[in-house]
Design an enzyme around this catalytic site. Structure first.
Site, PDB file in Angstrom:
ATOM      1  N   SER A 366      37.669 -92.305 -48.207  1.00 46.61           N
ATOM      2  CA  SER A 366      36.527 -92.008 -47.085  1.00 46.61           C
ATOM      3  C   SER A 366      36.072 -93.166 -46.785  1.00 46.61           C
ATOM      4  CB  SER A 366      35.624 -90.937 -47.759  1.00 46.61           C
ATOM      5  OG  SER A 366      34.938 -91.611 -48.493  1.00 46.61           O
ATOM      6  N   ASP A 367      35.404 -93.321 -45.777  1.00 46.72           N
ATOM      7  CA  ASP A 367      34.685 -94.330 -45.262  1.00 46.72           C
ATOM      8  C   ASP A 367      33.333 -94.002 -46.094  1.00 46.72           C
ATOM      9  OD1 ASP A 367      33.015 -96.437 -43.978  1.00 46.72           O
ATOM     10  OD2 ASP A 367      33.463 -96.075 -41.993  1.00 46.72           O
ATOM     11  N   TRP A 368      32.233 -95.014 -46.209  1.00 45.50           N
ATOM     12  CA  TRP A 368      31.513 -94.972 -47.362  1.00 45.50           C
ATOM     13  C   TRP A 368      30.382 -93.986 -46.840  1.00 45.50           C
ATOM     14  CZ3 TRP A 368      35.156 -97.574 -48.391  1.00 45.50           C
ATOM     15  CH2 TRP A 368      35.310 -98.411 -49.288  1.00 45.50           C
ATOM     16  N   LEU A 369      30.508 -92.993 -47.552  1.00 50.84           N
ATOM     17  CA  LEU A 369      29.456 -91.717 -47.339  1.00 50.84           C
ATOM     18  C   LEU A 369      29.905 -90.828 -46.216  1.00 50.84           C
ATOM     19  CD1 LEU A 369      27.680 -92.613 -49.770  1.00 50.84           C
ATOM     20  CD2 LEU A 369      25.694 -92.098 -48.078  1.00 50.84           C
TER      21      LEU A 369
END
Ligand code: NOJ
Length: 975
Positions: A366-369
């Site tokens: 995932s991208d961050w969050l």
């Protein structure tokens, strides 16, 4: 004390019901029961919990008891009228605000149903590709020996700032799988010392040089490896550049899927040739920064990019296909929603397109969050969550970690899915040879992203006391990579205009030109020339400003512009400002250099006389943008327009009118993140040359000097169109700056027609077209030959049977005791562990799965191997052309091949022409070279939505045109 987690859906973080991809089972409340002690961290979302707030207020008053309540309220009775008026005003305002809020709420009530993207379940297991078979075999052996907690460790980040790199998962110690170190970003190693600040992706795209794309990737990986990084968070091929003002377009390679695809794949190959895993990002359609993720822009939801199947295939997912074919180890899913389903929980995208159709064998992170649900994302095909924290930054409250452990134990995430996640990650590690301890010692990176001090703590983000250790070893990994950086910057510089002024000589102008021009100038201004040749350098962008690293993450525009801002930027080890290189390279005995490193140079007094005497003026202007978490001036990530910034247009106009009283030659140099409008001055008669130097990185000045003085003949070409106005790019090219609903909706209704495809389709005349770029020499094209390689046929060959079988494991759910915190374990606060405090609340059972979970999906006819059906990558036709250098200089040329689909079946939308081939070749003056373009089945096909496959139109002729830009087409052929 372990607190019960708040249910995010009650706080408006997720819609209550998510029918497909972002599915949260009704037991999710329990499922998110937190083992973390960090819930006390309030953030912007907490104020939403109004009922909780008012409840606690009444509880507070009740706790005071009637007498103390009264003593708090009583003094009001004695207050003056004034207070009462003040109070009524406040109440009045409050009522007004509440009414306003109600209206807005009403307006936004019609939010779209979540999950308009079709369901695609279950996740195809990795291990079917011939190219990965050996790695999967090894991975299977290792994974089969892992405990549940170890498996969860491998999939889940340990939390923001819990390791040295921007992302770390946790090891599976007893089987020998190390913690992986993940670091940004596409143009160098973020937050690190003694590294190279390479030119940005957009500059690389502008080189159109496959070898340099590869070489830059390789050099980047050598540095990453030596700093102790396993996974590089790049290259970036999304955004694609649908919107020319999009904030992060500069991290990618240009506004065309073919160019992005080749540049992305070459970069992946370069990075992975050094054993470092590459991450192709951001999958997919993260085209603008505004509203890219919940709360960053004040809204509870991220924007939804609404794209149809064909456009997704032919534009936005296309370059990801190249990266998968190139063997990329990791794909980062993006923040935004696609068709109203979060990209990291979108089963159609991850399970269907990426893992089945494209046959992706690595892991999706995932991208961050960007992960917005727990069970839902696991089922939808996410394999690794980063940085580990869940819905909020840095609170240690993961959507996986202990929750994934619990979900596997209670059966809501099938064990088979967890095994596949882990196997994909471990197989990628083997695939890149990272199991070789001599090459990849099991040590943390030798730098910390979070401090510049030599000593610090290992988990910077944890408030728990920790021992100080050496975290920064300051190892210099730059080697001779400045050479590649300089070559890319020089070759990525596009010569847009040149009226007999470039190349310069070190004495100012080439001798012959010099004399002639001097005569003209001095005749015109009625003076006699005396002394040295007089050159003026103008603009803040020519100078060092306050140093390249003045603003955090490069989040401001000051001094010369070397990169955009955000996670894609690095700490510059140095930045050669243009002025430094020009001072160095102009022959001081013959040239008088006057420096005005400001956008508002003085005009009167003594300066006036100097300006009037200048024979050559070089003006520097720029335009910056970056990632949406930082704003500079009126640029909130995305640019508000395509204007040159900081008064650059006025500067050019002024210099043009004052340089030699309007008769001096003016050269304009532009450093920019993407297209800028040049209409205000491009046709001024003494603006003789324009160089578009993009974002050149640390070697900026040197590379520019290489071009200005002709040491390198310009061979850069525009990786986007420079229009005459933003309107000319069409409606779809506009960033959505104000939300049009509680879930901002962005319909990609322009379809295939972005950038040059839009200009061509609607007969717009650009100022400089896609692919444009001049040279100091000229090239002649001839003898286009079409060489068929295979017989045309509508559909690719049948999807092959899998070359290998995914590993199988025991389906017995492990004993819950495997998931408990080990005895005497001292957890760090906020650190994400896989363990549970208790297993009492685990109730195994048949939990409901998302709608469509049980529908058997037909396997895609376009799939079958890594990169998809191998037939799509077969060369069906080759086109050769001869290119002769008939000018005065040696130089590199970029023949570009554009394809027009056969005319048959006119109802099928298609661009007038689309890039389908390019090569950069060096041709000495007087020589000729033959260039060959190989076109694959995919290159020749369109995506047929009904047949769900790439289809070749066989009943009419393909048209090929080869030339030096999308409009300067010189030779033609058909097949
Ligand atoms: C968010 C960015 O979108 C992504 O590109 C980057 O890799 C991560 N942050 C980590 O910094």
């Amino acid at each position: 004390m372990a607190k019960k987690a708040k249910d995010p859906s009650q706080k408006g973080l997720l819609r209550a019901h998510s029918p497909h991809d972002n599915f949260r089972a009704p037991f999710d409340d329990d499922w998110r029961g937190s083992d973390s002690d960090s819930d006390s961290d309030l953030d912007a979302t907490d104020f939403l919990d109004e009922s909780a707030a008012s409840e606690s207020k009444s509880a507070f008053l009740a706790a005071l008891g009637p007498r103390r309540q009264w003593s708090i309220l009583r003094p009001l009775a004695g207050r003056s009228r004034c207070c009462i008026i003040l109070l009524s005003t406040i109440v009045g305002i409050w009522i007004l605000l509440a009414a306003g809020g109600a209206v807005i709420y009403k307006k936004y009530q019609d939010e779209p149903v979540y999950g308009q993207s079709p369901p695609w379940y279950p996740t195809p297991r990795g291990g079917i590709a011939s190219t990965w078979a050996a790695s999967y075999e090894k991975a299977a052996k290792m994974v089969s020996r892992m405990t549940l907690a170890e498996k969860v460790n491998v999939t889940t980040g340990t939390g923001w700032q819990m390791g040295y790199a921007v992302g770390t998962n946790a090891p599976a110690i007893h089987v020998g799988f190390p913690q992986l170190q993940l670091q940004d970003g596409p143009l160098g190693i973020r937050f690190a010392d003694n590294i190279t600040a390479f030119p940005a992706g957009i500059t690389v795209g502008a080189t159109w040089n496959r070898q340099l794309m590869y070489a830059r990737g390789k050099a980047h990986a050598i540095e990453a490896h030596q700093k102790g990084i396993n996974v590089l968070l790049g290259p970036c091929v999304g955004p694609l550049g649908r919107m020319p003002a999009g904030g992060r377009n500069w991290e990618g390679f240009g506004a065309d899927p073919y160019l992005q695809g080749i540049a992305g794949a070459e970069t992946v190959k370069g990075i992975q040739s050094e054993g470092v895993m590459a991450t192709i990002k951001h999958f997919v359609a993260n085209e603008q920064e505004h509203f890219r993720q919940p709360w960053e822009w004040g809204l509870p939801h991220a924007i939804s990019a609404n794209i149809d199947d064909r456009v997704l295939h032919e534009l936005y997912a296309w370059p990801f296909g190249d990266a998968v074919k190139a063997g990329v180890a990791s794909v980062m899913c993006s923040y935004n929603q696609v068709n109203n389903s979060y990209a990291c929980g979108n089963s159609k995208l991850l399970n269907g397109i990426l893992k089945d159709e494209l046959g992706f064998q690595g892991f999706v992170m995932s991208d961050w969050l960007a992960q917005r649900s727990g069970v839902g994302t696991a089922l939808a095909g996410l394999d690794m969550t980063m940085p580990g924290d869940g819905l909020k930054w840095a609170n240690g409250d993961s959507l996986w970690g202990p929750q994934l452990t619990r979900a596997v134990l209670n059966g809501s995430v099938p064990l088979e899915r967890l095994n596949d996640m882990v196997t994909r990650i471990v197989a990628s590690w083997y695939q890149l040879g990272q199991d070789d301890e001599k090459k990849f010692p099991r040590e943390p990176p030798n730098f910390s992203s979070w401090t510049n001090d030599r000593f610090g703590v290992a988990s910077y983000g944890s408030p728990s006391p920790q021992e100080k250790i050496e975290v920064n070893k300051f190892i210099d990994v730059q080697a001779n990579h400045s050479i590649i950086a300089r070559e890319v910057a020089a070759e990525g510089t596009v010569l847009l205009k040149n009226e007999n002024v470039l190349p310069l000589s070190r004495e100012g102008l080439p001798e012959a030109k010099l004399m002639a021009r001097r005569d003209n100038i001095y005749r015109a201004i009625g003076k006699r020339h005396e002394g040295k040749f007089k050159v003026g350098i103008f603009g803040e962008d020519a100078g060092p400003g306050e140093g390249p690293n003045k603003c955090k993450d490069r989040g401001c525009n000051q001094g010369t512009l070397g990169s955009g801002w955000g996670s894609g930027a690095v700490e510059f080890p140095y930045l050669v400002a243009p002025i430094a290189a020009l001072r160095d390279q102009f022959d001081g005995s013959k040239v008088d250099l006057h420096e005005y490193l400001s956008n508002k140079p003085p005009v009167g007094g003594a300066e006036r006389a100097i300006l009037e005497d200048l024979e050559l003026c070089i003006v520097f202007v720029n335009a910056d943008s970056g990632e949406g978490f930082t704003k500079w001036d009126d640029v909130s990530g995305d640019r508000p327009n395509l204007d040159i910034q900081k008064g650059g247009d006025a500067l050019v106009q002024r210099v043009a009118s004052q340089c030699g009283s309007g008769t001096g030659d003016v050269i304009v140099v532009i450093h920019a993140v993407g297209p800028v409008l040049v209409e205000k001055w491009i046709e001024l008669p003494n603006v003789k040359a324009v160089l578009f130097a993009h974002l050149p990185g640390q070697e900026s000045g040197n590379a520019l000097a290489d071009i200005l003085f002709g040491d390198v003949n310009p061979s850069g070409h525009l990786p986007f169109t420079i229009g005459k106005s933003l309107e000319d790019y069409g409606k779809g090219a506009k960033v959505l700056y104000t939300p049009n609903g509680v879930v901002p909706q962005q319909d990609f209704s322009e379809g295939l027609f972005i950038d040059y495809r839009f200009f061509d389709q609607f007969g717009k005349t650009p100022r400089f077209e896609f692919g444009f770029g001049l040279s100091y020499t000229t090239f002649e094209y001839s003898n286009l030959q079409v060489v068929p390689q295979k017989t045309k046929s509508e559909l690719p060959a049948r999807r092959p049977n899998p070359a290998a079988q995914p590993p199988t494991y025991s389906s017995d759910i492990p004993h819950a005791s495997e998931a408990l915190f080990p005895a005497d374990f001292r957890p760090l606060k906020k650190y994400v562990y896989p363990y549970l405090n208790s297993t009492d609340d685990i109730v195994p059972g048949q939990y409901p799965y998302p709608d469509g979970y049980d529908t058997v999906q037909p396997l895609s006819g376009a799939g079958g191997e890594e990169g998809g059906n191998p037939d799509l990558w077969e060369v069906y036709v080759s086109v050769t052309v001869e290119v002769a250098n008939n000018g005065a200089y040696d130089g590199a040329v970029v023949p570009q091949l554009y394809l027009s689909l056969p005319l048959a079946r006119q109802w099928i939308a298609r661009p007038v022409r689309a890039l389908r081939g390019f090569h950069k070749v060096y041709v000495r003056k007087g020589e000729t070279q033959t260039v060959t373009f190989d076109l694959t089945r995919r290159d020749l096909s369109y995506w047929d939505v009904e047949r769900q496959n790439w289809v070749m139109l066989v009943d009419d002729e393909f048209k090929f045109a080869v030339g030096e830009s999308s409009r300067d087409l010189r030779v033609f052929g058909t097949w």
